[in-house]
Design a protein around this motif. Structure first.
Motif, PDB file in Angstrom:
ATOM      1  N   THR A  16       0.594  -0.977   0.034  1.00  0.00           N
ATOM      2  CA  THR A  16       0.224  -0.190  -0.360  1.00  0.00           C
ATOM      3  C   THR A  16       0.800   1.170   0.324  1.00  0.00           C
ATOM      4  O   THR A  16       0.499   2.420   0.030  1.00  0.00           O
ATOM      5  CB  THR A  16      -1.131   0.172   1.048  1.00  0.00           C
ATOM      6  OG1 THR A  16      -0.095  -0.212   2.484  1.00  0.00           O
ATOM      7  CG2 THR A  16      -1.560  -0.823   1.241  1.00  0.00           C
ATOM      8  N   SER A  17       2.167   1.167   0.322  1.00  0.00           N
ATOM      9  CA  SER A  17       3.302   2.303   0.609  1.00  0.00           C
ATOM     10  C   SER A  17       2.973   2.975  -1.161  1.00  0.00           C
ATOM     11  O   SER A  17       3.494   4.075  -1.026  1.00  0.00           O
ATOM     12  CB  SER A  17       4.394   2.210   1.009  1.00  0.00           C
ATOM     13  OG  SER A  17       5.292   1.215   0.262  1.00  0.00           O
ATOM     14  N   GLY A  18       3.070   2.492  -2.230  1.00  0.00           N
ATOM     15  CA  GLY A  18       3.074   2.796  -3.412  1.00  0.00           C
ATOM     16  C   GLY A  18       1.704   3.322  -4.156  1.00  0.00           C
ATOM     17  O   GLY A  18       2.114   4.888  -4.595  1.00  0.00           O
ATOM     18  N   VAL A  22       2.247   6.770  -4.429  1.00  0.00           N
ATOM     19  CA  VAL A  22       1.689   8.467  -5.600  1.00  0.00           C
ATOM     20  C   VAL A  22       0.372   9.048  -5.336  1.00  0.00           C
ATOM     21  O   VAL A  22       0.307  10.340  -6.066  1.00  0.00           O
ATOM     22  CB  VAL A  22       1.109   7.236  -6.086  1.00  0.00           C
ATOM     23  CG1 VAL A  22       0.014   7.524  -8.282  1.00  0.00           C
ATOM     24  CG2 VAL A  22       1.613   6.428  -6.776  1.00  0.00           C
ATOM     25  N   TRP A  23      -0.386   9.140  -4.431  1.00  0.00           N
ATOM     26  CA  TRP A  23      -1.701   9.523  -3.464  1.00  0.00           C
ATOM     27  C   TRP A  23      -0.817  11.393  -3.453  1.00  0.00           C
ATOM     28  O   TRP A  23      -1.395  12.164  -3.385  1.00  0.00           O
ATOM     29  CB  TRP A  23      -2.336   9.275  -2.678  1.00  0.00           C
ATOM     30  CG  TRP A  23      -3.781  10.198  -2.790  1.00  0.00           C
ATOM     31  CD1 TRP A  23      -4.569  10.250  -3.273  1.00  0.00           C
ATOM     32  CD2 TRP A  23      -3.580  11.219  -1.032  1.00  0.00           C
ATOM     33  NE1 TRP A  23      -5.510  10.976  -2.356  1.00  0.00           N
ATOM     34  CE2 TRP A  23      -4.728  10.967  -1.141  1.00  0.00           C
ATOM     35  CE3 TRP A  23      -3.166  10.925  -0.531  1.00  0.00           C
ATOM     36  CZ2 TRP A  23      -5.265  12.540  -1.031  1.00  0.00           C
ATOM     37  CZ3 TRP A  23      -3.135  12.240   0.513  1.00  0.00           C
ATOM     38  CH2 TRP A  23      -4.563  12.823   0.491  1.00  0.00           C
ATOM     39  N   LYS A  27      -1.584  14.553  -4.559  1.00  0.00           N
ATOM     40  CA  LYS A  27      -2.197  15.894  -4.259  1.00  0.00           C
ATOM     41  C   LYS A  27      -1.447  17.213  -3.738  1.00  0.00           C
ATOM     42  O   LYS A  27      -1.228  18.267  -3.412  1.00  0.00           O
ATOM     43  CB  LYS A  27      -2.431  15.731  -2.546  1.00  0.00           C
ATOM     44  CG  LYS A  27      -3.668  14.527  -2.365  1.00  0.00           C
ATOM     45  CD  LYS A  27      -4.583  15.021  -3.851  1.00  0.00           C
ATOM     46  CE  LYS A  27      -6.203  15.435  -2.135  1.00  0.00           C
ATOM     47  NZ  LYS A  27      -7.800  16.164  -3.344  1.00  0.00           N
ATOM     48  N   LYS A  28      -0.083  16.798  -3.974  1.00  0.00           N
ATOM     49  CA  LYS A  28       1.214  18.264  -3.566  1.00  0.00           C
ATOM     50  C   LYS A  28       0.817  18.602  -4.766  1.00  0.00           C
ATOM     51  O   LYS A  28       1.015  19.802  -4.897  1.00  0.00           O
ATOM     52  CB  LYS A  28       2.504  17.852  -2.897  1.00  0.00           C
ATOM     53  CG  LYS A  28       3.477  18.056  -2.531  1.00  0.00           C
ATOM     54  CD  LYS A  28       4.910  17.945  -2.567  1.00  0.00           C
ATOM     55  CE  LYS A  28       5.353  18.770  -2.013  1.00  0.00           C
ATOM     56  NZ  LYS A  28       6.706  18.739  -1.967  1.00  0.00           N
ATOM     57  N   ASN A  56       6.779   7.936 -14.532  1.00  0.00           N
ATOM     58  CA  ASN A  56       8.113   7.575 -14.437  1.00  0.00           C
ATOM     59  C   ASN A  56       8.118   6.552 -12.755  1.00  0.00           C
ATOM     60  O   ASN A  56       8.568   5.144 -12.761  1.00  0.00           O
ATOM     61  CB  ASN A  56       8.938   7.724 -14.858  1.00  0.00           C
ATOM     62  CG  ASN A  56       9.870   8.511 -16.031  1.00  0.00           C
ATOM     63  OD1 ASN A  56       9.348   7.508 -16.858  1.00  0.00           O
ATOM     64  ND2 ASN A  56      10.210   9.370 -16.463  1.00  0.00           N
ATOM     65  N   GLU A  57       7.783   7.257 -12.237  1.00  0.00           N
ATOM     66  CA  GLU A  57       7.974   6.687 -10.338  1.00  0.00           C
ATOM     67  C   GLU A  57       6.757   5.468 -10.442  1.00  0.00           C
ATOM     68  O   GLU A  57       6.699   4.138  -9.895  1.00  0.00           O
ATOM     69  CB  GLU A  57       8.041   7.993  -9.776  1.00  0.00           C
ATOM     70  CG  GLU A  57       9.085   8.392  -9.921  1.00  0.00           C
ATOM     71  CD  GLU A  57       9.128   9.358  -8.532  1.00  0.00           C
ATOM     72  OE1 GLU A  57       9.960   9.898  -7.727  1.00  0.00           O
ATOM     73  OE2 GLU A  57       7.603  10.358  -8.408  1.00  0.00           O
TER      74      GLU A  57
END
Length: 142
Positions: A16-18, A22-23, A27-28, A56-57
């Motif tokens: 879930t860390s991925g 991304v989220w 949001k940033k 890419n990430e």
């Protein structure tokens, strides 16, 4: 007619860390969710670069990412979309103004908040100018 960046992506459920990574990045940037995993930002040099990096990430996380640059032809009212971006950044500007009214305010922290909000102010909100003026006026006060 404005140009928009659309990011469509899918990230594996585990770990879930991925997904959280991304989220948070999205949001940033101040992106707005159009539908499911379709996020939109105004097309600027900065948003193009940032979304390319993020795409890419996402791929490095074993996900899928498609990045589009497009113009709105039919569907969402463009002015309503712009209003969503402005409302989101104005909410942050209001928090900063409220912080400036506090007796023991931290001007350095409020200035950092302003700088972060400014990166998401794609349509030069009038509230942003008010915050900038207020920060400048409070610069020498304790």
């Amino acid at each position: 007619m404005r140009t928009w960046m659309l990011l469509v992506y899918k990230v594996p459920n585990e770990p879930t860390s991925g997904r959280v990574f991304v989220w948070r990045k999205i949001k940033k940037l101040g992106a707005i969710l159009l539908h499911d995993s379709v996020w939109v930002l105004p097309a600027t040099r900065r948003t193009r670069e940032q979304l390319r990096w993020l795409a890419n990430e996402i791929v490095e996380l074993d996900g899928q990412a498609t990045l589009w640059e497009s113009q709105l032809i039919l569907g969402v009212d463009e002015e309503k979309l712009i209003a969503q971006f402005t409302e989101a950044v104005d909410a942050e500007y209001c928090r900063i103004l409220a912080g400036l009214k506090k007796k023991n305010r931290d001007l350095a922290a409020l200035s950092r908040q302003y700088q972060q909000a400014r990166t998401q102010d794609y349509f030069d909100s009038e509230m942003g100018q008010r915050v900038r003026d207020a920060l400048a006026a409070n610069g020498g006060k304790k």
